[in-house]
Design a protein around this motif. Structure first.
Motif, PDB file in Angstrom:
ATOM      1  N   UNK A   1       0.857  -1.188   0.000  1.00  0.00           N
ATOM      2  CA  UNK A   1       0.000   0.000   0.000  1.00  0.00           C
ATOM      3  C   UNK A   1       0.892   1.238   0.000  1.00  0.00           C
ATOM      4  N   UNK A   2       0.313   2.366  -0.316  1.00  0.00           N
ATOM      5  CA  UNK A   2       1.089   3.614  -0.334  1.00  0.00           C
ATOM      6  C   UNK A   2       1.701   3.876   1.039  1.00  0.00           C
ATOM      7  N   UNK A   3       0.934   3.674   2.109  1.00  0.00           N
ATOM      8  CA  UNK A   3       1.477   3.925   3.453  1.00  0.00           C
ATOM      9  C   UNK A   3       2.608   2.961   3.777  1.00  0.00           C
ATOM     10  N   UNK A   4       2.493   1.692   3.328  1.00  0.00           N
ATOM     11  CA  UNK A   4       3.584   0.729   3.548  1.00  0.00           C
ATOM     12  C   UNK A   4       4.840   1.148   2.793  1.00  0.00           C
ATOM     13  N   UNK A   5       4.668   1.643   1.553  1.00  0.00           N
ATOM     14  CA  UNK A   5       5.824   2.080   0.759  1.00  0.00           C
ATOM     15  C   UNK A   5       6.512   3.263   1.432  1.00  0.00           C
ATOM     16  N   UNK A   6       5.723   4.236   1.892  1.00  0.00           N
ATOM     17  CA  UNK A   6       6.296   5.409   2.564  1.00  0.00           C
ATOM     18  C   UNK A   6       7.003   4.974   3.843  1.00  0.00           C
ATOM     19  N   UNK A   7       6.358   4.106   4.623  1.00  0.00           N
ATOM     20  CA  UNK A   7       6.935   3.647   5.885  1.00  0.00           C
ATOM     21  C   UNK A   7       8.199   2.833   5.654  1.00  0.00           C
TER      22      UNK A   7
ATOM     23  N   UNK B   1       4.641  -8.038  11.418  1.00  0.00           N
ATOM     24  CA  UNK B   1       4.972  -7.387  10.152  1.00  0.00           C
ATOM     25  C   UNK B   1       4.085  -8.041   9.109  1.00  0.00           C
ATOM     26  N   UNK B   2       3.322  -7.225   8.379  1.00  0.00           N
ATOM     27  CA  UNK B   2       2.426  -7.769   7.362  1.00  0.00           C
ATOM     28  C   UNK B   2       3.217  -8.579   6.340  1.00  0.00           C
ATOM     29  N   UNK B   3       2.595  -9.607   5.793  1.00  0.00           N
ATOM     30  CA  UNK B   3       3.243 -10.541   4.891  1.00  0.00           C
ATOM     31  C   UNK B   3       3.896  -9.895   3.679  1.00  0.00           C
ATOM     32  N   UNK B   4       3.207  -8.947   3.048  1.00  0.00           N
ATOM     33  CA  UNK B   4       3.775  -8.307   1.860  1.00  0.00           C
ATOM     34  C   UNK B   4       5.036  -7.526   2.201  1.00  0.00           C
ATOM     35  N   UNK B   5       5.021  -6.842   3.338  1.00  0.00           N
ATOM     36  CA  UNK B   5       6.200  -6.079   3.766  1.00  0.00           C
ATOM     37  C   UNK B   5       7.332  -7.030   4.107  1.00  0.00           C
ATOM     38  N   UNK B   6       7.001  -8.121   4.777  1.00  0.00           N
ATOM     39  CA  UNK B   6       8.012  -9.119   5.147  1.00  0.00           C
ATOM     40  C   UNK B   6       8.638  -9.725   3.885  1.00  0.00           C
ATOM     41  N   UNK B   7       7.831  -9.960   2.865  1.00  0.00           N
ATOM     42  CA  UNK B   7       8.351 -10.478   1.603  1.00  0.00           C
ATOM     43  C   UNK B   7       9.389  -9.535   1.017  1.00  0.00           C
TER      44      UNK B   7
ATOM     45  N   UNK C   1       5.101   0.008  12.797  1.00  0.00           N
ATOM     46  CA  UNK C   1       4.028   0.442  11.893  1.00  0.00           C
ATOM     47  C   UNK C   1       3.918  -0.455  10.658  1.00  0.00           C
ATOM     48  N   UNK C   2       4.734  -1.499  10.570  1.00  0.00           N
ATOM     49  CA  UNK C   2       4.710  -2.371   9.395  1.00  0.00           C
ATOM     50  C   UNK C   2       3.601  -3.420   9.459  1.00  0.00           C
ATOM     51  N   UNK C   3       2.671  -3.240  10.360  1.00  0.00           N
ATOM     52  CA  UNK C   3       1.499  -4.103  10.431  1.00  0.00           C
ATOM     53  C   UNK C   3       0.287  -3.260  10.772  1.00  0.00           C
TER      54      UNK C   3
ATOM     55  N   UNK D   1      12.638  -9.679   3.248  1.00  0.00           N
ATOM     56  CA  UNK D   1      13.398 -10.917   3.062  1.00  0.00           C
ATOM     57  C   UNK D   1      14.042 -10.932   1.678  1.00  0.00           C
ATOM     58  N   UNK D   2      13.317 -10.493   0.658  1.00  0.00           N
ATOM     59  CA  UNK D   2      13.873 -10.433  -0.692  1.00  0.00           C
ATOM     60  C   UNK D   2      15.076  -9.505  -0.729  1.00  0.00           C
ATOM     61  N   UNK D   3      14.983  -8.384  -0.017  1.00  0.00           N
ATOM     62  CA  UNK D   3      16.103  -7.446   0.057  1.00  0.00           C
ATOM     63  C   UNK D   3      17.326  -8.125   0.675  1.00  0.00           C
ATOM     64  N   UNK D   4      17.114  -8.898   1.730  1.00  0.00           N
ATOM     65  CA  UNK D   4      18.230  -9.617   2.361  1.00  0.00           C
ATOM     66  C   UNK D   4      18.823 -10.664   1.418  1.00  0.00           C
TER      67      UNK D   4
END
Length: 173
Positions: free
Chosen positions: A39-45, A119-125, A67-69, A128-131
């Motif tokens: 979501x836009x708020x997740x991207x900003x956060x 942490x919401x699943x999409x944010x966690x994805x 705030x990631x959830x 983890x992908x970044x790592x």
């Protein structure tokens, strides 16, 4: 993803003449499997989170993480913030500076687990992908300083604006 799903394409020179510009290799990802939409708020956060990591600002990183959830169940957010701040304070010292950024992120994720931070699943994805990508980068070029690049890119206003526009285009519903 695994290394078999990553190709590197390098343009072959068709002439023996020297080129003015050398071509840059292109990384191609095949069958990426999992995808996420933020979501836009997740991207900003998330952008604020990565900026705080680049600045080694533990308090802001911890607050962003909380705030990631959309539904946070951390029993003691203040204890989580204090522990993350303490870790980041150490990472900002000359001794802590020897700790690789990926190891810092792994420790942060361990703190997330211990403190039961959601942490919401999409944010966690995305995290983890970044790592995973950072791990591949480290294998390809151990001398590359990912934190320096992160600091350079995140704090260039023109780049941040361009990134925001690109993310909006890619992530638009």
């Amino acid at each position: 993803m695994h290394p078999g799903n990553i190709l590197v394409r390098v343009a072959q020179s068709k002439s023996s003449r020297k080129r003015l510009f050398k071509s840059r290799p292109h990384v191609i990802f095949l069958d990426v499997g999992m995808t996420a939409e933020l979501s836009k708020s997740d991207r900003v956060n998330l952008l604020e989170f990565f900026k705080s990591v680049a600045l080694r600002d533990g308090r802001t990183a911890a607050e962003c993480t909380l705030r990631l959830s959309k539904q946070q169940n951390c029993p003691n957010p203040q204890a989580f913030i204090e522990e993350v701040t303490k870790s980041f304070d150490f990472w900002g010292t000359s001794e802590g500076d020897l700790v690789h950024p990926a190891d810092c992120m792994r420790q942060l994720l361990e703190q997330v687990r211990r403190h039961k931070v959601n942490i919401d699943g999409n944010v966690c994805t995305v995290m983890v992908t970044t790592l995973v990508l950072e791990g591949w980068q480290r294998k390809l070029d151990p001398e590359y300083d990912v934190m320096h690049t992160l600091q350079t890119l995140l704090f260039r206003a023109d780049w941040a604006e361009s990134l925001s526009y690109t993310i909006e285009g890619l992530m638009a519903p």
